[in-house]
Scaffold this active site. Sequence first.
Site, PDB file in Angstrom:
ATOM      1  CB  CYS A 133     138.665  26.931   4.085  1.00 53.62           C
ATOM      2  SG  CYS A 133     139.385  27.100   5.882  1.00 53.62           S
ATOM      3  CG  HIS A 159     150.109  22.328   7.853  1.00 54.64           C
ATOM      4  ND1 HIS A 159     148.650  22.017   9.354  1.00 54.64           N
ATOM      5  CD2 HIS A 159     150.196  22.515   9.587  1.00 54.64           C
ATOM      6  CE1 HIS A 159     149.273  20.988  10.458  1.00 54.64           C
ATOM      7  NE2 HIS A 159     150.923  22.368   9.955  1.00 54.64           N
ATOM      8  CG  HIS A 207     144.339  25.016  13.917  1.00 55.50           C
ATOM      9  ND1 HIS A 207     143.644  24.453  12.844  1.00 55.50           N
ATOM     10  CD2 HIS A 207     146.136  24.565  13.480  1.00 55.50           C
ATOM     11  CE1 HIS A 207     144.608  23.396  11.617  1.00 55.50           C
ATOM     12  NE2 HIS A 207     145.743  23.841  11.916  1.00 55.50           N
ATOM     13  CD  GLU A 259     139.577  22.258  15.480  1.00 58.10           C
ATOM     14  OE1 GLU A 259     140.050  21.740  13.832  1.00 58.10           O
ATOM     15  OE2 GLU A 259     138.473  21.883  15.411  1.00 58.10           O
ATOM     16  CG  ASN A 301     142.393  20.969   4.254  1.00 63.85           C
ATOM     17  OD1 ASN A 301     142.027  20.511   2.716  1.00 63.85           O
ATOM     18  ND2 ASN A 301     143.486  21.103   5.189  1.00 63.85           N
TER      19      ASN A 301
END
Length: 570
Positions: free
Chosen positions: A12, A41, A73, A125, A219
């Site tokens: 992203c 990650h 984060h 985060e 995610n």
Amino acid sequence: MKISIAKTAGFCMGVRRAVDMVLDASNLADEPIFTYGPLIHNPQVLEMLESKEIFRIDTIPEKGEGIVLIRAHGVPPEDEQALAKAGFTVINATCPRVVRVQVIINKFAKKGYATIIIGDKKHPEVVGLLGYARGKGHTITSMDQLAGLPAFENAVVVAQTTQNTEFYQEIKDWCRVHAPHYEIFDTICGSTEKRQNEVRELAKSHDAVIVVGGKQSGNTRRLAQVAQETGTSATHIEDAEEIDYQALGSTQNIAITAGASTPNWIIKDTCLKVDQNLKRRRPVMGRLTGVLDFLLKTNLLLAVGAACLTYGAAIIQGGGQTHVYAAIAMLYVLSMQVMNNTMTIKSDTYNKPDRASFYKRYGRYLKVLALISGCAGLYLGYTRGWVFFGVLAAMTLLGLSYNMNIIPAFLSGRRIHRIKDVPGSKTVLIAMAWGIVTSLLPAVDGGTPWGMAGVSFFYATGLVFARTAFVDILAVQGDRIAGKETLPILLGKKKSMRVIQYVLIGSALLPLCGFLLGPAGNMAFWLALVPLFMLLLIKSYKEDSFLSGSPYEFLFESSFLLAGLAAAMT
Ligand code: SF4
């Protein structure tokens, strides 16, 4: 039988930005570089960072030196201050969307508001966000927890950026009824939602879904879960080695997507392996694409393209003897490209893993091919006279020394030792070398007027510049890892794309100049097809940012053949 790759697959914006920042720091700085906590990650990315000597610190020492990068984060403000106090240079790579949430919390916390964060209190985060709440932060992950909070006189409500939108809507609805004075902000990042919507749609129209990404990545796990919820078979793999082909069985249509922390090279590798497996089931198709792959990897297609471009340039120059020039261009390009590929195995491991393993396996034979073609080209150049030979030999030497440490430190500073280290040099030098060998040398040797020689030179150089810069855009992630200074790394993807388009428009107009000013004739119009075809391919790339696969690369590398076709029609 098809493979579809999700448009949203891979890094992203926030993750790409953080990875780019740490790689740029590593390529530019001489100090030790650390990340505060794991950057993302994904085990392969962490391994890659370690290979570049970018290590991770999890606690803040009393004294330290070097650069520390704060991951996407974010962290509590006191951690950032403590890192600076310890003596580190801090690069804050917190995602701008996370920074926005931090700013909101900070603004209201200063006024004494309580902060309600929707998210897991252990998520990095959320840990960072809580640091801005001045001791008045509360985290919740369920409606019960929300209802159990005290009724605050003033409160601000935000969500961790990767939270579920439906759940957050419930929270907002509850607050509107029970605590209408709370300030509520929409802070969920659209990137996660788009990715999940796309995989849901892909799962409905495909027989199987492969989700690529770290097993620790929340995610990515959620993405696999969304796909499974549709009832379609979905597997979560960390890399291509984990694909269970037996389980795929006779599956015809496969969709591949990836989490926000999965790098392009892992996605490419997965697509390639799945593609190879599917083709094995269709021997004729498999053999055909095998030939295509061979032509691409050995650069034979590109070499024939150079010969075609020589014929094309000759049209602008008004014809003449071209076979020998075409042969010289072909041999020179083949030799230089193969030699260059044998020296770029490191970046190819990330950009084109299949080509890297091909060069590792057949490197010795390919070097012989480069040597023979280089010598044959020089011999043919010698038959055209000493000037021709001298220029060709100089260009060959320049090409061979491109990757060597030949620039003395007192001339260039500590960072630039090779021609390759000069930012943007690759794109410009390759384009000029092709321009010289396909048009300038034949023009000078054949006594073409300088005006027409210039037009044909800029036409050929422009096309090769566009092709090289575009291939660099496709390879930007791997090039950054390898520390290459290509045009897209220098200018950024968008600006590079704009430059390429202007160059191609210019290249499309040049044959027309040739027609108006010189002896090119009507066939010059056909030469405009080459840049127009490239513009079309770029348009399709911009609309549907696919990953470079062999068929697509084949089309792009084949553009030059159109110039040969135009010449054949004269
Ligand atoms: S998911 Fe969104 S908020 Fe999180 S790092 Fe990526 S772009 Fe930033």
